[in-house]
Design a protein around this motif. Sequence first.
Motif, PDB file in Angstrom:
ATOM      1  N   UNK A 136      -8.263  54.848 -46.824  1.00  0.00           N
ATOM      2  CA  UNK A 136      -7.777  53.743 -46.002  1.00  0.00           C
ATOM      3  C   UNK A 136      -6.341  53.328 -46.319  1.00  0.00           C
ATOM      4  N   UNK A 137      -5.895  53.312 -47.579  1.00  0.00           N
ATOM      5  CA  UNK A 137      -4.481  52.970 -47.825  1.00  0.00           C
ATOM      6  C   UNK A 137      -3.513  53.957 -47.157  1.00  0.00           C
ATOM      7  N   UNK A 138      -3.818  55.251 -47.179  1.00  0.00           N
ATOM      8  CA  UNK A 138      -2.940  56.223 -46.512  1.00  0.00           C
ATOM      9  C   UNK A 138      -3.006  56.072 -44.992  1.00  0.00           C
ATOM     10  N   UNK A 139      -4.163  55.738 -44.466  1.00  0.00           N
ATOM     11  CA  UNK A 139      -4.253  55.474 -43.032  1.00  0.00           C
ATOM     12  C   UNK A 139      -3.361  54.295 -42.654  1.00  0.00           C
ATOM     13  N   UNK A 140      -3.331  53.281 -43.501  1.00  0.00           N
ATOM     14  CA  UNK A 140      -2.476  52.117 -43.257  1.00  0.00           C
ATOM     15  C   UNK A 140      -0.995  52.503 -43.282  1.00  0.00           C
ATOM     16  N   UNK A 141      -0.607  53.360 -44.221  1.00  0.00           N
ATOM     17  CA  UNK A 141       0.776  53.839 -44.279  1.00  0.00           C
ATOM     18  C   UNK A 141       1.123  54.564 -42.978  1.00  0.00           C
ATOM     19  N   UNK A 142       0.239  55.448 -42.540  1.00  0.00           N
ATOM     20  CA  UNK A 142       0.480  56.196 -41.298  1.00  0.00           C
ATOM     21  C   UNK A 142       0.649  55.244 -40.113  1.00  0.00           C
ATOM     22  N   UNK A 143      -0.201  54.234 -40.020  1.00  0.00           N
ATOM     23  CA  UNK A 143      -0.091  53.257 -38.925  1.00  0.00           C
ATOM     24  C   UNK A 143       1.251  52.541 -38.977  1.00  0.00           C
ATOM     25  N   UNK A 144       1.667  52.118 -40.171  1.00  0.00           N
ATOM     26  CA  UNK A 144       2.961  51.437 -40.308  1.00  0.00           C
ATOM     27  C   UNK A 144       4.121  52.340 -39.891  1.00  0.00           C
ATOM     28  N   UNK A 145       3.981  53.640 -40.091  1.00  0.00           N
ATOM     29  CA  UNK A 145       5.031  54.594 -39.721  1.00  0.00           C
ATOM     30  C   UNK A 145       4.928  55.001 -38.250  1.00  0.00           C
ATOM     31  N   UNK A 146       3.994  54.399 -37.526  1.00  0.00           N
ATOM     32  CA  UNK A 146       3.880  54.645 -36.096  1.00  0.00           C
ATOM     33  C   UNK A 146       3.034  55.838 -35.712  1.00  0.00           C
ATOM     34  N   UNK A 147       2.304  56.420 -36.668  1.00  0.00           N
ATOM     35  CA  UNK A 147       1.437  57.550 -36.370  1.00  0.00           C
ATOM     36  C   UNK A 147       0.077  57.032 -35.898  1.00  0.00           C
ATOM     37  N   UNK A 148      -0.561  57.795 -35.044  1.00  0.00           N
ATOM     38  CA  UNK A 148      -1.889  57.434 -34.537  1.00  0.00           C
ATOM     39  C   UNK A 148      -2.860  58.563 -34.857  1.00  0.00           C
ATOM     40  N   UNK A 149      -4.078  58.195 -35.171  1.00  0.00           N
ATOM     41  CA  UNK A 149      -5.089  59.184 -35.511  1.00  0.00           C
ATOM     42  C   UNK A 149      -5.475  59.982 -34.271  1.00  0.00           C
ATOM     43  N   UNK A 150      -5.768  61.262 -34.478  1.00  0.00           N
ATOM     44  CA  UNK A 150      -6.225  62.142 -33.404  1.00  0.00           C
ATOM     45  C   UNK A 150      -7.661  62.561 -33.700  1.00  0.00           C
ATOM     46  N   UNK A 151      -8.236  63.344 -32.814  1.00  0.00           N
ATOM     47  CA  UNK A 151      -9.582  63.884 -33.025  1.00  0.00           C
ATOM     48  C   UNK A 151      -9.561  65.175 -33.830  1.00  0.00           C
ATOM     49  N   UNK A 152      -8.374  65.708 -34.093  1.00  0.00           N
ATOM     50  CA  UNK A 152      -8.262  66.991 -34.785  1.00  0.00           C
ATOM     51  C   UNK A 152      -8.551  66.825 -36.273  1.00  0.00           C
ATOM     52  N   UNK A 153      -9.371  67.734 -36.814  1.00  0.00           N
ATOM     53  CA  UNK A 153      -9.704  67.719 -38.236  1.00  0.00           C
ATOM     54  C   UNK A 153      -9.499  69.111 -38.820  1.00  0.00           C
ATOM     55  N   UNK A 154      -9.420  69.150 -40.130  1.00  0.00           N
ATOM     56  CA  UNK A 154      -9.386  70.421 -40.860  1.00  0.00           C
ATOM     57  C   UNK A 154     -10.094  70.199 -42.182  1.00  0.00           C
ATOM     58  N   UNK A 155     -10.552  71.291 -42.736  1.00  0.00           N
ATOM     59  CA  UNK A 155     -11.141  71.254 -44.071  1.00  0.00           C
ATOM     60  C   UNK A 155     -10.215  72.029 -44.981  1.00  0.00           C
ATOM     61  N   UNK A 156      -9.784  71.397 -46.056  1.00  0.00           N
ATOM     62  CA  UNK A 156      -8.879  72.073 -46.979  1.00  0.00           C
ATOM     63  C   UNK A 156      -9.635  73.171 -47.711  1.00  0.00           C
ATOM     64  N   UNK A 157      -8.986  74.282 -47.894  1.00  0.00           N
ATOM     65  CA  UNK A 157      -9.610  75.403 -48.596  1.00  0.00           C
ATOM     66  C   UNK A 157      -9.828  75.096 -50.070  1.00  0.00           C
TER      67      UNK A 157
END
Length: 180
Positions: A136-157
């Motif tokens: 959640x803290x990183x999501x908040x940073x992204x929101x402050x920087x004007x980024x919006x969440x998408x439906x796209x996901x990935x799983x890190x190897x």
Amino acid sequence: MDAPIRTARLALVPVVAEDADELAAVFADERLYAFTGGGPGTVEELRETLGRLARGRTADPWAQRNWVVRRLADRRAVGMVQAVFGDGGRSAEIAWLVGVPWQGQGLASEAATAVVTWLAARGVAQVTAWIRPDHHPSESVAKHAGLAVTDETRTTDKHQHTERLWRRRLPPPPPGEPST
């Protein structure tokens, strides 16, 4: 040398190998790796990594940029911000890290927003970030920087974590703005 990016409280200074001693202390806290996996490396490993990043910036400025986040008040390093370019410099994936003692003060948001502004002024059309949905803290940073969440996901190897893509499309820079 690239000019630092300045904000009200911060200077984002292009990373050099000599930053390793100070940043090793910032990165030493195991709590920083709760969402990314891994752990702190040695000062020597960090020096080599930072040196490689600095050399890469000189060799190809549209491959990757890395900044040490420093407080203006005391010039102390509190973290790093990164932009990895794609599509010939038209897109950039950003990441940020602020040391535990300085979290919760809005410094990561301030730094990430400054980098997005810097990228926009240089003609980058899209900025993205991959964030775990439980961070959640990183999501908040992204929101402050004007980024919006998408439906796209990935799983890190490496760590088998699911991450969601955050995106911001940027307008073209005004005429006369720098392009590098």
